[in-house]
Design an enzyme around this catalytic site. Structure first.
Site, PDB file in Angstrom:
ATOM      1  NE  ARG A  21      -3.362   2.157   3.056  1.00 41.47           N
ATOM      2  CZ  ARG A  21      -2.878   3.353   3.627  1.00 41.47           C
ATOM      3  NH1 ARG A  21      -1.731   3.041   4.021  1.00 41.47           N
ATOM      4  NH2 ARG A  21      -3.680   4.271   4.151  1.00 41.47           N
ATOM      5  CB  THR A 105      12.981 -12.403  -1.553  1.00 40.87           C
ATOM      6  OG1 THR A 105      11.963 -13.356  -1.311  1.00 40.87           O
ATOM      7  CG2 THR A 105      12.411 -11.331  -2.445  1.00 40.87           C
ATOM      8  CB  ILE A 127       7.700 -14.317  10.733  1.00 42.71           C
ATOM      9  CG1 ILE A 127       7.854 -15.776  10.495  1.00 42.71           C
ATOM     10  CG2 ILE A 127       6.444 -13.844   9.960  1.00 42.71           C
ATOM     11  CD1 ILE A 127       6.990 -16.811  10.929  1.00 42.71           C
ATOM     12  CG  ASP A 128      12.146 -16.966   9.485  1.00 49.63           C
ATOM     13  OD1 ASP A 128      11.284 -17.124  10.240  1.00 49.63           O
ATOM     14  OD2 ASP A 128      12.579 -17.596   8.753  1.00 49.63           O
ATOM     15  NE  ARG A 155       3.791 -19.438  31.839  1.00 49.58           N
ATOM     16  CZ  ARG A 155       4.589 -20.051  32.240  1.00 49.58           C
ATOM     17  NH1 ARG A 155       4.585 -21.090  33.046  1.00 49.58           N
ATOM     18  NH2 ARG A 155       5.732 -19.722  31.589  1.00 49.58           N
ATOM     19  NE  ARG A 163      -1.503 -33.119  30.236  1.00 50.38           N
ATOM     20  CZ  ARG A 163      -2.665 -32.872  29.888  1.00 50.38           C
ATOM     21  NH1 ARG A 163      -3.017 -32.200  29.049  1.00 50.38           N
ATOM     22  NH2 ARG A 163      -3.622 -34.088  29.936  1.00 50.38           N
ATOM     23  CD  GLU A 221      10.848 -23.920  11.362  1.00 50.59           C
ATOM     24  OE1 GLU A 221      10.246 -24.802  10.918  1.00 50.59           O
ATOM     25  OE2 GLU A 221      10.776 -22.600  10.868  1.00 50.59           O
TER      26      GLU A 221
END
Ligand code: F6P
Length: 319
Positions: A21, A105, A127-128, A155, A163, A221
């Site tokens: 935009r 990119t 996002i990284d 939580r 747990r 990850e």
């Protein structure tokens, strides 16, 4: 420069639309004809290139994803694919590009510029948060906040059931999301790709403090130990208690961008167009200490943006 094309590429990130935009409207305000290229490099090759006016970008500032679509395009890694892309851009008279994406990119954009000389300015959309040359990337703040809220919910269950949760967050090669989420939720342990994981150290900590085993551990990850499932499996074997795994995955990439991401994307989208008009090329517009700064595009993906190791240590000191 009279015609500029804008595209988004790689993983979508909240705030990409705000960037589209801003770049579109800024370009139009400066007398430039703006074009949107659909699905990143794929749209250049397939000639999916459309004119944009100020109304093409109405009402999108608060929307996640990217209205132009995105892709990870293998054809663009070939010289043939890039030649086809150039021919289509020339057909539309496009003289400069704004590329919003991450390191894949920008690697493609650098090669394209070096091969064909078409000016390109990047805006960091991932996002990284792993690009050199900006304090934050567009989408990072939203992703961290989404993950933080998700872990806060987990939580409740961890506390109620006594747990342990191993929560896996995104960040293929970088631990920025894991570290900031871990800090924001008060996690007891954060595993990141930048640091070799010692499961033994983690076990020793658990043995020292543990009575009721209701821990929250954040696993990036890209961590070398093998992911949240591997942690949980080994934890069960070692302590003979149940543990749960939550993989937040693409949930972190969707949804409405935070104010910070919208503002960052707006500033950088406009700055990228201005940089092209100023005759700059093959650079990324980023924000460092609140100021717009231009970094050679090659450096943004060749150099490494470092996580705050002091913060990582702090998480363990105050757990
Ligand atoms: O680069 C952004 C990112 O979300 C990474 O954190 C993640 O590893 C990857 O993209 C996932 O890619 P895809 O959406 O192609 O599965």
């Amino acid at each position: 420069m009279k015609r500029i094309g804008i595209f988004t590429s790689g993983g979508d990130a909240p705030g990409m639309n705000a960037c589209i935009r801003a770049a579109t409207r800024y370009g139009i305000a400066k007398g430039v004809e703006m074009f949107g290229i659909k699905h990143g490099y794929k749209g250049m090759i397939d000639d999916a290139i459309i004119p944009m006016d100020r109304y093409s970008v109405s009402g999108i500032i608060g929307r996640g994803g990217t209205i132009l679509g995105t892709d990870r395009c293998p054809e663009f890694t070939t010289a043939e694919g890039r030649k086809q892309a150039l021919a289509n851009l020339q057909k539309h008279g496009i003289e400069g590009l704004v590329a919003c994406g991450g390191n894949g990119t920008f690697c493609g954009a650098t090669i394209f510029f070096e091969e064909h000389g078409l000016p390109v300015i990047g805006t960091p959309g991932t996002i990284d948060n792993d690009l050199y040359g900006t304090d934050f990337t567009i989408g990072y703040d939203t992703a961290v906040n989404i993950a933080m809220e998700a872990v806060d919910r987990l939580r409740d269950t961890a506390e109620s059931h006594g747990r342990t949760f191993f929560v896996e967050v995104m960040g293929r090669h970088a631990g920025f999301i894991a570290l900031d989420v871990g800090t924001a939720v008060g996690a007891e342990y954060v595993a990141v790709p930048e640091v070799v994981t010692s499961f033994e150290d983690l076990c020793q900590y658990i043995e020292k403090v543990d009575q009721d085993r209701r821990h929250i551990f954040i696993i990036s990850e890209g961590d070398d130990y093998g992911g949240a499932f591997k942690f949980a499996e080994d934890f069960k074997k070692r302590f003979d208690v149940e543990a749960r795994v939550a993989i937040l995955g693409h949930i972190q990439r969707g949804g409405s961008p935070t104010a910070r991401d919208r503002i960052l994307a707006t500033r950088l989208g406009a700055a990228a167009v201005q940089a092209l008009l100023d005759g700059k090329n093959c650079m990324m517009a980023g924000e460092i200490n609140g100021e717009i700064s231009l970094t050679p595009m090659r450096e943004t993906w060749e150099k490494k943006s470092e996580i705050d190791r002091g913060l990582l240590e702090l998480v363990e000191v105050i757990r």
